[in-house]
Design an enzyme around this catalytic site. Structure first.
Site, PDB file in Angstrom:
ATOM      1  N   GLY A  21      31.184  30.530  51.730  1.00  0.00           N
ATOM      2  CA  GLY A  21      31.330  29.300  50.971  1.00  0.00           C
ATOM      3  C   GLY A  21      32.013  28.214  51.776  1.00  0.00           C
ATOM      4  O   GLY A  21      32.805  27.430  51.253  1.00  0.00           O
ATOM      5  N   ALA A  22      31.677  28.144  53.075  1.00  0.00           N
ATOM      6  CA  ALA A  22      32.385  27.247  53.992  1.00  0.00           C
ATOM      7  C   ALA A  22      31.784  25.853  54.081  1.00  0.00           C
ATOM      8  O   ALA A  22      32.241  25.038  54.882  1.00  0.00           O
ATOM      9  CB  ALA A  22      32.427  27.868  55.390  1.00  0.00           C
ATOM     10  N   SER A  23      30.784  25.575  53.266  1.00  0.00           N
ATOM     11  CA  SER A  23      30.107  24.281  53.377  1.00  0.00           C
ATOM     12  C   SER A  23      30.842  23.144  52.683  1.00  0.00           C
ATOM     13  O   SER A  23      30.489  21.974  52.867  1.00  0.00           O
ATOM     14  CB  SER A  23      28.675  24.382  52.824  1.00  0.00           C
ATOM     15  OG  SER A  23      28.693  24.789  51.477  1.00  0.00           O
ATOM     16  N   VAL A  72      25.230  34.452  49.568  1.00  0.00           N
ATOM     17  CA  VAL A  72      25.995  35.690  49.371  1.00  0.00           C
ATOM     18  C   VAL A  72      25.475  36.534  48.214  1.00  0.00           C
ATOM     19  O   VAL A  72      25.850  37.706  48.092  1.00  0.00           O
ATOM     20  CB  VAL A  72      27.499  35.401  49.157  1.00  0.00           C
ATOM     21  CG1 VAL A  72      28.096  34.727  50.380  1.00  0.00           C
ATOM     22  CG2 VAL A  72      27.740  34.586  47.892  1.00  0.00           C
ATOM     23  N   ASN A  98      35.352  33.735  49.905  1.00  0.00           N
ATOM     24  CA  ASN A  98      35.682  32.532  49.154  1.00  0.00           C
ATOM     25  C   ASN A  98      34.569  32.041  48.243  1.00  0.00           C
ATOM     26  O   ASN A  98      34.836  31.428  47.211  1.00  0.00           O
ATOM     27  CB  ASN A  98      36.060  31.418  50.145  1.00  0.00           C
ATOM     28  CG  ASN A  98      36.031  30.048  49.494  1.00  0.00           C
ATOM     29  OD1 ASN A  98      36.920  29.675  48.738  1.00  0.00           O
ATOM     30  ND2 ASN A  98      34.968  29.298  49.757  1.00  0.00           N
ATOM     31  N   SER A 150      41.921  33.206  41.660  1.00  0.00           N
ATOM     32  CA  SER A 150      42.219  31.989  40.912  1.00  0.00           C
ATOM     33  C   SER A 150      43.447  32.204  40.051  1.00  0.00           C
ATOM     34  O   SER A 150      43.760  33.341  39.667  1.00  0.00           O
ATOM     35  CB  SER A 150      41.027  31.610  40.017  1.00  0.00           C
ATOM     36  OG  SER A 150      41.367  30.576  39.116  1.00  0.00           O
ATOM     37  N   TYR A 163      34.427  33.558  33.950  1.00  0.00           N
ATOM     38  CA  TYR A 163      35.045  33.266  35.245  1.00  0.00           C
ATOM     39  C   TYR A 163      36.391  33.981  35.366  1.00  0.00           C
ATOM     40  O   TYR A 163      36.677  34.634  36.376  1.00  0.00           O
ATOM     41  CB  TYR A 163      35.212  31.758  35.381  1.00  0.00           C
ATOM     42  CG  TYR A 163      35.867  31.293  36.654  1.00  0.00           C
ATOM     43  CD1 TYR A 163      35.154  31.219  37.849  1.00  0.00           C
ATOM     44  CD2 TYR A 163      37.206  30.887  36.661  1.00  0.00           C
ATOM     45  CE1 TYR A 163      35.750  30.772  39.022  1.00  0.00           C
ATOM     46  CE2 TYR A 163      37.807  30.444  37.826  1.00  0.00           C
ATOM     47  CZ  TYR A 163      37.082  30.383  38.996  1.00  0.00           C
ATOM     48  OH  TYR A 163      37.686  29.925  40.148  1.00  0.00           O
ATOM     49  N   LYS A 167      37.608  37.024  38.003  1.00  0.00           N
ATOM     50  CA  LYS A 167      38.736  36.848  38.909  1.00  0.00           C
ATOM     51  C   LYS A 167      39.796  37.936  38.697  1.00  0.00           C
ATOM     52  O   LYS A 167      40.433  38.384  39.649  1.00  0.00           O
ATOM     53  CB  LYS A 167      39.345  35.458  38.739  1.00  0.00           C
ATOM     54  CG  LYS A 167      38.411  34.323  39.148  1.00  0.00           C
ATOM     55  CD  LYS A 167      37.989  34.419  40.610  1.00  0.00           C
ATOM     56  CE  LYS A 167      37.144  33.232  41.040  1.00  0.00           C
ATOM     57  NZ  LYS A 167      36.754  33.287  42.467  1.00  0.00           N
ATOM     58  N   ILE A 196      42.284  22.780  42.514  1.00  0.00           N
ATOM     59  CA  ILE A 196      42.047  22.191  43.826  1.00  0.00           C
ATOM     60  C   ILE A 196      40.845  21.259  43.700  1.00  0.00           C
ATOM     61  O   ILE A 196      39.791  21.667  43.224  1.00  0.00           O
ATOM     62  CB  ILE A 196      41.753  23.271  44.888  1.00  0.00           C
ATOM     63  CG1 ILE A 196      42.864  24.329  44.908  1.00  0.00           C
ATOM     64  CG2 ILE A 196      41.566  22.626  46.255  1.00  0.00           C
ATOM     65  CD1 ILE A 196      44.230  23.810  45.287  1.00  0.00           C
TER      66      ILE A 196
END
Length: 264
Positions: A21-23, A72, A98, A150, A163, A167, A196
């Site tokens: 998820g680095a984009s 992923v 991530n 989270s 969600y 987590k 964030i």
């Protein structure tokens, strides 16, 4: 100041890191911080344009990285990435799981299609990578895995039922894996961000009323930025935290503490 000591405990020179998820968002922030401390970072994501932007920022700062367009949720794509990465580098020192998506809904109002989508990305997408990274690190007898969870995996919200529950599951996974891999010198920890600002929530906190209400619950009085998480994760995988495993680092500006305070 003893810069030799700082370099000894925080430097990631010579380390091979992977961030899913680095984009954009938190993933980009983590990748930048790892690269700034000297790691060569493999950037994974579905958005090629976003990956290119992360790569540009890393290289402009003098860092080293490479991009891989990987979904992923596809076990086959994840498997192929690990095959290619191992053939090129023969080591994996840091793996940061991530990649994730959000879904705002009460459980009784949730659609099964959306539930499956979150499970496939946030849970299965984490499992696929963690299993493969864990096997490599077990053989190496070294390595660091960080799972991004989270604040909602510590204190659930009603309108984030699916969600939050996933987590929570990832928090359990962190501890189980830490127990299994500890004897092989592999550390496994989680980082639990609060709010964030990223693409995943801009539609919510881009609205002034929502932002104002949220800031009332954060003692530090601001929304977090991706680099706030990135710098923490980069420290977590350094030798400065060499005796820490099976632990959750909460990075939320004090929001959870504020929620537990009694009101007059």
């Amino acid at each position: 100041m003893n810069f030799n000591y700082i370099n000894k405990v925080f430097s990631l020179e010579g380390k091979e890191a992977v961030v899913t998820g680095a984009s954009s968002g938190i993933g980009r922030g983590i990748a930048l911080s790892l690269a700034n401390l000297g790691a060569n970072v493999a950037l994974l994501g579905r958005n090629q344009k976003g990956l290119a932007e992360t790569e540009r920022q890393i290289r402009e700062n003098g860092g080293s990285c490479e991009s891989y367009q990987v979904d992923v949720t596809s076990e086959g794509q994840v498997e192929e990435f690990f095959r290619v990465h191992w053939a090129q580098h023969k080591q994996m020192d840091i793996f940061v799981a991530n990649a994730g998506i959000n879904y705002r809904a009460e459980l009784l109002e949730s659609e099964m299609e959306e539930i499956d989508r979150v499970i496939n990305t946030d849970y299965k997408g984490t499992i696929y990578g963690v299993i493969r990274a864990g096997k490599i690190m077990k053989k190496q007898k070294s390595g660091n895995i960080v799972i991004i969870t989270s604040i909602n995996g510590i204190s659930a919200m009603g309108n984030l039922a699916v969600y939050s529950s996933i987590k929570y599951a990832l928090e359990g996974l962190t501890r189980a894996l830490a127990a299994s891999l500890g004897p092989y010198g592999v550390r496994v920890n989680s980082c639990a961000p609060g709010v964030i600002l990223s693409n995943i929530n801009k539609n919510v906190y881009g609205k002034e009323n929502n932002l104002k209400a949220k800031l009332q619950s954060i003692p530090l009085g601001r929304i977090g930025q991706p680099e706030d998480i990135g710098d923490v994760v980069a420290c977590m995988v350094s030798d400065a935290f060499r005796f820490m495993t099976g632990t959750t680092i909460l990075v939320d500006g004090g929001e959870l503490m504020r929620g537990m305070q009694k009101q007059d």
